[in-house]
Design an enzyme around this catalytic site. Structure first.
Site, short mmCIF file in Angstrom:
data_model
loop_
_atom_site.label_atom_id
_atom_site.label_comp_id
_atom_site.label_asym_id
_atom_site.label_seq_id
_atom_site.Cartn_x
_atom_site.Cartn_y
_atom_site.Cartn_z
N HIS A 1 0.85 -1.25 -0.05
CA HIS A 1 -0.14 0.02 0.08
C HIS A 1 1.05 1.15 -0.03
CE1 HIS A 1 -3.40 2.55 1.24
NE2 HIS A 1 -2.49 3.30 1.82
N GLU A 2 2.01 1.12 1.08
CA GLU A 2 2.69 2.41 0.85
C GLU A 2 3.49 2.74 -0.36
OE1 GLU A 2 2.03 4.56 3.10
OE2 GLU A 2 0.80 3.24 4.28
N HIS B 1 1.81 4.43 -3.11
CA HIS B 1 1.78 5.76 -3.14
C HIS B 1 3.06 6.25 -4.08
CE1 HIS B 1 -1.53 6.58 -0.36
NE2 HIS B 1 -0.96 5.70 0.33
#
Length: 643
Positions: free
Chosen positions: A437-438, A441
Site C-alpha cells: 500500500h505505502e 503511493h
C-alpha cells in the site's frame, strides 16, 4: 500525508473503529493545523482517445524511438505542436520527464508560464499513440488574463526568508529559522533558493517564486518546501503578504532470506521460509548492488532498509543486519516481544517485500523512464539517485505507516510503525499489504502528471484515488489459488487486530457486503474513505478481467506477458490501471481516471476488454452518465452501446 490509516483512530472505542470514515492523521494535525483546508483546486480536464479531433498529416511511430528520450523530432515535437494548436496564446515550458512507456505510449508534460515564471498548478499532458498521433491529453492551463505587470521588473515581491517564516508560523512547523542565522542561497532557476542556517527540518528548506492558479486568477507566491518527517510540504505563501497561505501540498502519503514469501499477506496466512536468490533474473542486477559496489546488508539499488527507533531523519548510519555470506535468516515469532528483539527479521522482511514489488512493477512498466525508485538507472532514462528509504519500527509514530514521494531523482521514504492494538504489539513490516500500500503511493505519484511532478494527487478526490490504488494493488497481489469473485478481502486486519480491517467496507463484489457507490463520495473529506470507494470499483474490474482471462498461477511472482500484454486477468488489471495513471491528467477525478483506464486498455488490447471495464464501473455508479461535481456527483449505471 499518504498514511495507511489514522493513528488516532485506535484510541477510540472498538465500536467506532469498525467503520472509520474520517482521518485524524499525525504530524501537522497534532499541531492543530488542518492542511486539508489548503488543498489545490481540482480543475483538470481529460480528453479521452475517442474524443480527440481527427488529425491529418504525417506522423511517426513511437516504437521507432526506442529508449532514447533525447530525440526531439518525434513524439515530443508532435505533442508540442498539439499544445500550440490547442492553446495558441499560451506560454509554457517543456518538463524534462517525457518518455515512451513499455505500452508504446509517449508521455509528454508541459508547465504553463507567465513572464518566465511557472504557474505551478497548471499542467498539459499529451499522450502520443503507437501511430505517432495524439492518443489523448489532459489540460489544467489557466485561460484567464495574465497579469500585465512583470514582477521581475519592479521586483515587487517579498524576500524568500520572510516567506519561510510565514510558512513556519501559519502551519506551526517544527522548524527554527532565526533571521540572523538564515541565508537564502540562490540555486539553479529563476528566483529559486535553498535556505541555510535552519534547524528542525530533515533537509534544507527551499523556496521558488511561482504563480498559483486560484479563484479564477493568478496569485504570485513563494513555493516553500519543508520536509519535517511526517509531512513533506509545499506551502504556497503569498509573495506580498507573508501571513497568507494559498495552498499546501504534502508529499507524504507512509541472496538468502528467511521471510514470509510473496503472496503471504501476514502471519495468519502461512509460515516463513528460506528463499535463495529471490530476485527476478530478467532484471539487470540483484538487490545488493548499485553499480558502485556490493552491500552485504539490506541495501542495494532499489532500497535501503534499517531500523529507526528514534524516528529521526538519519538513516545511512542506522542499524541494519549484515551478512558477509548474504544469508539473512533471523528469528521471529508472533509471541516475541519487544519488537526490538526481532528487528533483524523485520528489516529483512521489509527489504524483501519492497524489492519483489519493485521487480513486479518493473515488468508491468514502472521502470526507469517512468520514474521508478533506483539509485542507478543504468542509462535507461529517468533520473537516478532515488532508491526507497525503508524505516522499520520507526519511532515517530504507531498504528500507521506512510510514504513520502518527492519528484524523480530524490529518494522516496517509507516509515513503518508498530501497532499496539494487540498483546504483544505487532510490526507492520510483517503485513505485506501495508508495505505494498505505502510503496504504491510512490508509484501513483510518480506516474500521474509525470515523474518530475509530485503534486498531482493533492486534490481531495485525486488523493482519495491514491489511497484506492494502494489498496487495490495490495489486494490483487494477495489473491489465493482458490479465490473467486465471491471472495472478500480486508485491509490492515492483522496489524490492527481488527477482523473487519481498517476500511469501512471489505473489498467485495457483493453489493450487500460492500454497497459503495460513486455518489457516496459526496460530503466525504477523508481520502481513505474516498479511496475505499475507488478501490471497490477496481476490485470489480479485477474480477471481471479474471473471469474473462483467468487468474494465472498466483503462486508465481513473475507476470507472464505476450507482446507486452499480461496473459492473465489479475496482472492485466494491474497493468491497465498502471498505464491509466500515466495517461490521466494532473489532479484527476474518478470520471477522468475511469476514462484513462479505458484508454489504457484501448492502447494495450485494442479495447477488447471495454465492456468488462464499463460493467465494473457502472455497477458502482460510474457509468456513462456519471458526472463529477465535488459537492454533488451524478451517478449512473448506464453502459455504452454494445455492452
Amino acid at each position: 500525508m499518504h498514511g495507511l490509516m489514522l493513528a488516532g483512530l485506535l484510541a477510540l472505542p472498538l465500536s467506532v473503529l469498525g467503520h472509520p470514515t474520517e482521518s485524524h492523521s499525525s504530524g501537522i494535525s497534532r499541531r492543530a493545523i488542518d492542511i486539508t483546508s489548503y488543498r489545490l483546486p481540482q480543475i483538470s480536464k481529460y480528453t479521452k482517445s475517442d474524443a480527440v479531433p481527427k488529425q491529418d498529416g504525417e506522423s511517426f511511430t513511437t516504437s521507432s524511438t526506442g529508449n532514447d528520450n533525447s530525440s526531439s523530432g518525434d513524439y515530443v515535437t508532435t505533442a508540442t505542436n498539439w499544445l500550440k494548436k490547442t492553446l495558441p496564446k499560451a506560454t509554457y515550458r517543456l518538463v524534462k520527464d517525457h518518455y515512451i512507456g513499455d505500452s508504446g505510449i509517449g508521455h509528454v508534460h508541459f508547465r504553463q508560464t507567465a513572464h518566465g515564471i511557472d504557474i505551478d498548478n497548471t499542467d498539459f499532458n499529451v499522450n502520443i499513440g503507437r501511430d505517432g498521433k495524439v492518443f489523448s491529453f489532459g489540460n489544467s492551463f489557466y485561460d484567464g488574463e495574465i497579469p500585465k505587470a512583470n514582477p521581475m521588473v519592479k521586483r515587487d515581491f517579498s524576500d524568500p526568508v520572510n516567506a519561510l517564516h510565514g510558512a513556519i508560523q501559519i502551519l506551526n512547523l517544527p522548524v527554527t529559522a532565526k533571521p540572523e542565522n538564515v541565508k537564502a542561497k540562490p540555486v539553479e532557476g529563476k528566483e529559486n533558493f535553498k535556505f541555510e542556517g535552519t534547524s528542525g527540518a530533515l533537509s534544507d528548506p527551499k523556496a521558488q517564486l511561482v504563480y498559483l492558479q486560484k479563484d479564477g486568477g493568478l496569485v504570485l507566491s513563494w513555493k516553500v518546501e519543508t520536509d519535517v518527517g511526517d509531512n513533506w510540504l509545499l506551502t504556497y505563501v503569498d509573495a506580498n503578504k507573508n501571513d497568507k497561505v494559498h495552498s499546501v501540498v504534502d508529499y507524504v502519503s507512509a541472496a538468502e532470506y528467511q521471510v514470509y514469501p510473496w503472496g503471504i499477506n501476514d502471519p495468519t496466512e502461512g509460515n516463513r521460509t528460506t528463499l535463495h536468490l529471490p530476485w527476478l533474473k530478467t532484471l539487470s542486477t540483484d538487490w545488493h548492488i548499485d553499480g558502485k559496489g556490493w552491500y552485504s546488508t539490506t541495501r542495494g539499488n532499489n532500497a535501503i532498509a534499517q531500523e529507526n527507533p528514534t524516528g529521526g531523519p538519519e538513516y545511512e548510519n542506522n542499524y541494519r543486519p549484515k551478512s558477509p555470506l548474504f544469508i539473512f535468516k533471523y528469528p521471529y515469532s508472533k509471541a516475541m516481544t519487544p519488537p526490538s528483539s526481532y528487528r533483524d527479521a523485520s528489516i529483512t522482511q521489509l527489504f524483501y517485500t519492497t524489492n519483489v514489488y519493485h521487480d513486479v512493477l518493473y515488468i508491468l512498466g514502472f521502470n526507469e523512464k517512468a520514474g521508478n525508485f533506483q539509485i542507478n538507472n543504468w542509462n535507461k532514462g529517468g533520473v537516478g539517485g532515488d532508491y526507497a528509504i525503508l524505516n522499520s519500527q520507526d519511532g515517530s509514530g504507531v498504528n500507521n505507516a506512510n510514504f513520502a514521494t518527492p519528484p524523480d531523482g530524490q529518494p522516496g521514504r517509507m516509515r513503518m510503525y508498530t501497532w499496539n492494538a494487540s498483546i504483544p504489539e505487532r510490526d507492520g513490516c510483517f503485513e505485506a499489504g501495508i508495505v505494498i500500500h505505502e510503496y504504491t503511493h510512490g508509484v501513483s505519484n510518480r506516474l500521474t502528471g509525470g515523474p518530475e511532478n509530485s503534486r498531482c494527487l493533492a486534490a481531495l478526490e485525486s488523493g482519495g484515488m491514491g489511497e484506492g490504488w494502494s489498496d487495490f494493488f495490495a489486494t490483487a497481489i494477495r489473491l489465493k489459488p482458490g479465490d473467486t469473485r465471491v471472495t472478500d478481502y480486508t485491509m490492515g486486519e492483522w496489524a490492527s487486530n481488527r477482523p473487519n480491517g481498517i476500511r469501512k467496507y471489505r473489498y467485495s463484489t457483493s453489493l450487500t457486503t460492500n454497497p459503495h457507490m460513486y455518489v457516496d463520495a459526496d460530503g466525504l473529506t477523508s481520502v481513505h474513505a474516498i479511496g475505499n470507494i475507488w478501490a471497490s470499483m477496481l476490485y470489480e474490474l479485477l474480477w471481471n478481467l479474471i473471469d474473462k482471462h483467468g487468474k494465472g498461477d498466483v503462486t508465481k511472482i513473475r507476470p507472464v506477458l505476450k507482446n507486452g500484454v499480461p496473459t492473465d486477468g489479475r496482472h492485466l488489471a494491474m497493468k491497465i490501471v498502471l498505464d491509466g495513471m500515466a495517461l490521466q491528467p494532473c489532479l484527476p477525478n474518478f470520471v477522468q481516471a475511469r476514462d484513462a483506464i479505458l484508454d489504457a486498455d484501448k492502447n494495450l488490447t485494442q479495447g477488447s476488454n471495454k465492456c468488462e471495464i464499463w460493467k465494473a464501473f457502472a455497477k458502482r455508479g460510474l457509468g456513462v452518465g456519471a458526472v463529477f461535481n465535488l459537492s454533488k456527483r451524478t451517478g449512473s449505471n448506464e453502459l455504452p452501446a454494445g455492452c
